[in-house]
Write an enzyme that holds these catalytic residues in place. Sequence first.
Site, PDB file in Angstrom:
ATOM      1  N   GLY A  60      -2.524  -7.376   7.497  1.00 42.74           N
ATOM      2  CA  GLY A  60      -2.567  -6.303   8.485  1.00 42.74           C
ATOM      3  C   GLY A  60      -3.715  -6.450   9.449  1.00 42.74           C
TER       4      GLY A  60
ATOM      5  N   TYR B 282      -0.953   8.347   0.382  1.00 34.74           N
ATOM      6  CA  TYR B 282      -1.924   7.309   0.751  1.00 34.74           C
ATOM      7  C   TYR B 282      -3.028   7.211  -0.302  1.00 34.74           C
ATOM      8  CZ  TYR B 282      -5.902   5.231   3.209  1.00 34.74           C
ATOM      9  OH  TYR B 282      -6.986   4.456   3.545  1.00 34.74           O
TER      10      TYR B 282
ATOM     11  N   ASP C 132       5.963  -9.892   5.856  1.00 38.59           N
ATOM     12  CA  ASP C 132       5.983  -8.583   5.214  1.00 38.59           C
ATOM     13  C   ASP C 132       5.309  -8.752   3.862  1.00 38.59           C
ATOM     14  OD1 ASP C 132       6.545  -6.231   3.853  1.00 38.59           O
ATOM     15  OD2 ASP C 132       8.627  -6.128   4.512  1.00 38.59           O
TER      16      ASP C 132
ATOM     17  N   LYS D 132      -4.105   4.149  -3.019  1.00 36.90           N
ATOM     18  CA  LYS D 132      -5.440   3.550  -3.075  1.00 36.90           C
ATOM     19  C   LYS D 132      -6.082   3.741  -4.459  1.00 36.90           C
ATOM     20  CE  LYS D 132      -5.696   2.029   1.181  1.00 36.90           C
ATOM     21  NZ  LYS D 132      -5.705   0.573   1.480  1.00 36.90           N
TER      22      LYS D 132
END
Length: 253
Positions: free
Chosen positions: A12, A159, A60, A163
């Site tokens: 990313g 999210y 991906d 994490k």
Amino acid sequence: MQLNKQTVLITGASRGLGAAIAEAFANEGANVIINYFKSKQKAEELVERLGDNAIAVQADIRDKNQVDEMVDRAVSHFGTPLSTVINNALVDFRFDPGAQKNAAELEWDNFQTQIEGTVKGSLNAVQAGLAYMKELGFGRIINIGTNLLQNPVVAYHEYTTGKAALLGFTRNMAKELGQYGITVNMVSGGLLKETDASSVTTGEVFGMVELVTPLQKATSPQELADAVLFFASPWARAVTGQNLVVDGGLVMD
């Protein structure tokens, strides 16, 4: 291994924090693999800015075959084994408190998207580089976390849960891979000012965070990238399984 001898995969990396990390490593002379999924133009523009020691490769991260092919292509391009993996990619999420689903609205698919992007993507990247690191007798794996684990200023449920799982992944990998000279750590930022993902964050939220942060400012992507460099550098050679919070002192853990 010195930073300028390393070949580094950053997932990313076409924009935001990933781009800042790529720039930081390139400035130290490392070979940089800029992984992207959709942002081809931004990735190519970043390579043009960084020069010959950078390559952009689409993959991906949730697809093991694509990740393996990406790493093999980059290793062939540079002629050096992969030494360092930065698991930074964020899949389909923006820090928009107004759009965040509450506890009654959440669906399992919301969690599944983040767990697959965060943990499955990291597993694929680690496995793609593991044979190279074992051959070198050296490896650096750095996972990007969040201080929302300790202080959920906004309840970004899916999210933060992804994490949290990544922290467990970090410590288990550190335990197993240390015997091969591979360290595994996490760098957890606060709300960064700013990235594409945080560009929709309201000024009110930024102001609230800055007010209660000892340094009285939001952390920049470049400041967090410097902490990532530390974990990849020889100065962190005896550090593994750790989670370093880089947020101006908002969370003191």
